[in-house]
Design a protein around this motif. Structure first.
Motif, mmCIF file in Angstrom:
data_model
loop_
_atom_site.group_PDB
_atom_site.id
_atom_site.type_symbol
_atom_site.label_atom_id
_atom_site.label_comp_id
_atom_site.label_asym_id
_atom_site.label_seq_id
_atom_site.Cartn_x
_atom_site.Cartn_y
_atom_site.Cartn_z
ATOM 1 N N GLU A 105 0.662 -1.218 0.045
ATOM 2 C CA GLU A 105 -0.107 0.231 0.117
ATOM 3 C C GLU A 105 0.953 1.304 -0.020
ATOM 4 O O GLU A 105 0.513 2.303 -0.675
ATOM 5 C CB GLU A 105 -0.922 0.018 1.100
ATOM 6 C CG GLU A 105 -1.602 -1.288 1.515
ATOM 7 C CD GLU A 105 -1.558 -2.310 2.126
ATOM 8 O OE1 GLU A 105 -1.916 -2.769 3.186
ATOM 9 O OE2 GLU A 105 -0.059 -2.680 2.145
ATOM 10 N N THR A 106 2.037 1.140 0.611
ATOM 11 C CA THR A 106 2.887 2.286 0.657
ATOM 12 C C THR A 106 3.606 2.598 -0.712
ATOM 13 O O THR A 106 3.883 3.662 -1.122
ATOM 14 C CB THR A 106 3.728 2.307 1.906
ATOM 15 O OG1 THR A 106 3.092 1.975 3.219
ATOM 16 C CG2 THR A 106 4.538 3.512 2.153
ATOM 17 N N LEU A 109 1.499 4.566 -2.412
ATOM 18 C CA LEU A 109 1.557 6.059 -2.095
ATOM 19 C C LEU A 109 2.736 6.716 -2.853
ATOM 20 O O LEU A 109 2.842 7.911 -3.411
ATOM 21 C CB LEU A 109 1.727 6.303 -0.746
ATOM 22 C CG LEU A 109 2.010 7.781 -0.011
ATOM 23 C CD1 LEU A 109 0.664 8.676 -0.321
ATOM 24 C CD2 LEU A 109 2.038 7.724 1.447
ATOM 25 N N ASN A 209 3.697 8.443 6.311
ATOM 26 C CA ASN A 209 2.892 7.232 6.862
ATOM 27 C C ASN A 209 2.937 7.003 8.204
ATOM 28 O O ASN A 209 3.837 6.332 8.783
ATOM 29 C CB ASN A 209 3.259 5.995 6.056
ATOM 30 C CG ASN A 209 2.838 4.657 6.558
ATOM 31 O OD1 ASN A 209 1.558 4.733 6.982
ATOM 32 N ND2 ASN A 209 3.195 3.786 6.282
ATOM 33 N N GLU A 265 -0.610 8.364 3.838
ATOM 34 C CA GLU A 265 -1.134 6.841 4.098
ATOM 35 C C GLU A 265 -2.110 7.057 5.274
ATOM 36 O O GLU A 265 -1.640 7.739 6.408
ATOM 37 C CB GLU A 265 -0.075 6.021 4.262
ATOM 38 C CG GLU A 265 -0.689 4.581 4.210
ATOM 39 C CD GLU A 265 0.194 3.336 4.145
ATOM 40 O OE1 GLU A 265 -0.021 2.324 4.881
ATOM 41 O OE2 GLU A 265 1.288 3.680 3.455
ATOM 42 N N ASP A 291 -6.533 1.842 -2.013
ATOM 43 C CA ASP A 291 -5.428 1.052 -2.556
ATOM 44 C C ASP A 291 -5.923 -0.185 -3.195
ATOM 45 O O ASP A 291 -6.968 -0.380 -3.644
ATOM 46 C CB ASP A 291 -4.827 0.516 -1.197
ATOM 47 C CG ASP A 291 -5.740 -0.311 -0.207
ATOM 48 O OD1 ASP A 291 -6.611 -1.033 -0.504
ATOM 49 O OD2 ASP A 291 -5.449 -0.548 0.944
ATOM 50 N N ARG A 297 -7.114 4.682 1.725
ATOM 51 C CA ARG A 297 -5.632 4.521 2.108
ATOM 52 C C ARG A 297 -4.925 5.482 1.993
ATOM 53 O O ARG A 297 -3.883 5.370 2.768
ATOM 54 C CB ARG A 297 -4.936 3.104 1.335
ATOM 55 C CG ARG A 297 -3.832 2.709 1.910
ATOM 56 C CD ARG A 297 -3.817 2.441 3.478
ATOM 57 N NE ARG A 297 -4.797 1.104 3.716
ATOM 58 C CZ ARG A 297 -5.094 0.738 4.876
ATOM 59 N NH1 ARG A 297 -4.796 1.180 5.633
ATOM 60 N NH2 ARG A 297 -5.576 -0.361 4.913
ATOM 61 N N MET A 298 -5.011 6.418 1.000
ATOM 62 C CA MET A 298 -4.316 7.512 0.944
ATOM 63 C C MET A 298 -5.152 8.971 0.479
ATOM 64 O O MET A 298 -6.208 8.895 0.157
ATOM 65 C CB MET A 298 -3.486 7.304 -0.440
ATOM 66 C CG MET A 298 -2.249 6.163 -0.397
ATOM 67 S SD MET A 298 -1.969 5.547 -1.948
ATOM 68 C CE MET A 298 -3.542 4.567 -2.459
#
Length: 304
Positions: A105-106, A109, A209, A265, A291, A297-298
């Motif tokens: 997920e990061t 981002l 994050n 995030e 995400d 998620r972002m």
């Protein structure tokens, strides 16, 4: 299979032992990945080689190493901590118990930031970027690698995490200016004492994050995360779930250039609350993004 007394074992047999021991805990696909990651990391024997040569034999010394990994996995220690490294955005990163394991997920981002700031753009080459709560340095280093002319700063409250991040910057041949400071003290003089001499000025991008898992959400987490990854980087109190976002948004209002962008995030359950927070700070063009798993998620916002 009782492995005592064996001097040598075939890859096929070792692989079967991994599955019999771990499949119920992790699932067959993940166990398969664990086995091949282990053989490649420790012995430089790639997956394709063992698939094509299942009769390949490991020595007693090699099987001892493999069975130690198996034992660690039985205790639900993350494979990334066992091996001491992982991959993020196509780059290698060293990790240990002082930093979170970077997640897909990061990566999304990072990709979102890069899609907004192509390195082919002259303006992008002059970017000043601040990553808050850098941990392993995965966000800052990935951005520096893909925007090689940007000036990147990375901040964390943990000395031990910063040591990991500094080593990762060297590993990936990028220059990052690391800062040890507590963002929750942003409004206090102690924060500025930590950063005053750096003359950072204003930023084009601030990204973070930060810790965002509420204590009440612990029950949703797997033991391999809950029992191994640093709680300092994971959890916030139930009554202050946005405490880090509030502090970072305040800094963004003060320290972003006009049209500068703030990327976060976020906790998947708090997307609406994040939108309200950022709009209340006077930021514009607030955008929430899901995400790869379909979760909020972002979020991105722009300073006037």
């Amino acid at each position: 299979m009782d492995v005592k007394g064996f001097e040598r074992l075939k890859a096929l047999d070792l692989r079967e032992i991994f599955h019999k021991t771990l499949d119920e805990m992790y699932g067959s696909d993940e166990v398969e990945s664990f086995f091949f990651l282990t053989t490649e990391y420790y012995f430089n024997v790639p997956r394709i080689h063992l698939v094509l040569e299942p009769e390949f034999v490991f020595t007693k010394a090699e099987t001892d190493v493999i069975f130690q990994v198996l034992e660690d996995l039985k205790q639900q220690k993350p494979i990334q901590y066992i091996l001491g490294e992982t991959e993020f955005f196509g780059l290698k990163f060293k990790v240990n118990e002082n930093v979170l394991i970077p997640r897909p997920e990061t990566e999304e981002l990072v990709d979102w930031i890069l899609s907004c700031h192509s390195e082919r753009s002259e303006a992008s080459q002059q970017l000043k970027i601040l990553d808050i709560g850098t941990g392993s340095g995965c966000i800052a280093i990935s951005l520096a690698k893909h925007l090689p002319n940007a000036k990147v700063y990375a901040l964390d409250v943990s000395h031990k995490a910063l040591k990991v991040a500094e080593n990762n910057a060297k590993l990936n041949d990028v220059k990052i200016e690391f800062i040890n400071a507590d963002i929750l003290k942003y409004s206090n003089s102690s924060f500025w004492e930590d950063v005053a001499q750096r003359q950072m000025g204003f930023f084009d991008i601030i990204v973070s994050n930060p810790p965002y898992v509420r204590q009440l959400e612990k029950k949703e987490m797997k033991p391999n995360v809950l029992d191994n990854e640093p709680h300092l980087a994971l959890f916030v109190e139930n009554n202050e779930p946005l405490v880090f976002y509030n502090a970072i948004a305040n800094l963004a209002v003060d320290k972003l250039n006009p049209n500068g962008e703030l990327f976060f995030e976020i906790n998947q359950y708090l997307g609406d609350e994040m939108i309200v927070l950022l709009k209340e700070k006077g930021l514009r063009d607030v955008e929430l993004k899901i995400d790869l798993y379909g979760n909020d998620r972002m979020v991105k916002a722009t300073k006037e």
